[in-house]
Write a protein that holds these residues in place. Sequence first.
Motif, mmCIF file in Angstrom:
data_model
loop_
_atom_site.group_PDB
_atom_site.id
_atom_site.type_symbol
_atom_site.label_atom_id
_atom_site.label_comp_id
_atom_site.label_asym_id
_atom_site.label_seq_id
_atom_site.Cartn_x
_atom_site.Cartn_y
_atom_site.Cartn_z
ATOM 1 N N UNK A 34 0.807 -1.227 0.000
ATOM 2 C CA UNK A 34 0.000 0.000 0.000
ATOM 3 C C UNK A 34 0.838 1.274 0.000
ATOM 4 N N UNK A 35 2.135 1.134 -0.181
ATOM 5 C CA UNK A 35 3.019 2.304 -0.202
ATOM 6 C C UNK A 35 2.847 3.047 -1.527
ATOM 7 N N UNK A 51 4.304 5.610 -2.729
ATOM 8 C CA UNK A 51 5.516 6.119 -3.361
ATOM 9 C C UNK A 51 6.370 5.035 -4.014
ATOM 10 N N UNK A 52 5.928 3.811 -3.991
ATOM 11 C CA UNK A 52 6.679 2.712 -4.600
ATOM 12 C C UNK A 52 5.978 2.252 -5.864
ATOM 13 N N UNK A 53 6.755 1.777 -6.814
ATOM 14 C CA UNK A 53 6.182 1.311 -8.081
ATOM 15 C C UNK A 53 5.618 -0.105 -7.926
ATOM 16 N N UNK A 54 4.758 -0.465 -8.884
ATOM 17 C CA UNK A 54 4.227 -1.828 -8.917
ATOM 18 C C UNK A 54 5.381 -2.822 -8.972
ATOM 19 N N UNK A 55 6.358 -2.530 -9.791
ATOM 20 C CA UNK A 55 7.485 -3.439 -9.970
ATOM 21 C C UNK A 55 8.212 -3.681 -8.648
ATOM 22 N N UNK A 56 8.499 -2.619 -7.913
ATOM 23 C CA UNK A 56 9.180 -2.761 -6.624
ATOM 24 C C UNK A 56 8.374 -3.628 -5.663
ATOM 25 N N UNK A 57 7.091 -3.341 -5.575
ATOM 26 C CA UNK A 57 6.222 -4.060 -4.644
ATOM 27 C C UNK A 57 6.145 -5.539 -5.015
ATOM 28 N N UNK A 58 5.969 -5.831 -6.298
ATOM 29 C CA UNK A 58 5.827 -7.219 -6.718
ATOM 30 C C UNK A 58 7.136 -7.997 -6.636
ATOM 31 N N UNK A 59 8.246 -7.353 -6.940
ATOM 32 C CA UNK A 59 9.547 -8.026 -6.804
ATOM 33 C C UNK A 59 9.807 -8.341 -5.328
#
Length: 88
Positions: A44-45, A47-55
């Motif tokens: 739910x952050x 400021x983070x990208x989808x890619x960062x969260x999913x990785x």
Amino acid sequence: MKASKIAYKPVGLALGAVSGMLAGVAFRRAWKMIGHEDDAPEATDRDRSWQEVLVAAALQGAIFAVVKAAVDRAGAATTQRLTGTWPG
């Protein structure tokens, strides 16, 4: 249900707790090396990208699965060595 399986239940629960703690430490260390920061992104952050969260989620899941399997397998093998029977 076999007596050995019942007797192994508390051991399995304790090993599960230990494996969770070990996996958490391993993930935090891995994320520091990969992400070059202390905290992994939360889903739910904003400021983070989808890619960062999913990785981060994929890495965390993989580490937890490998650590849990290794600890469970070692616990079962040790139980067999000590008792002569496989707990599962």
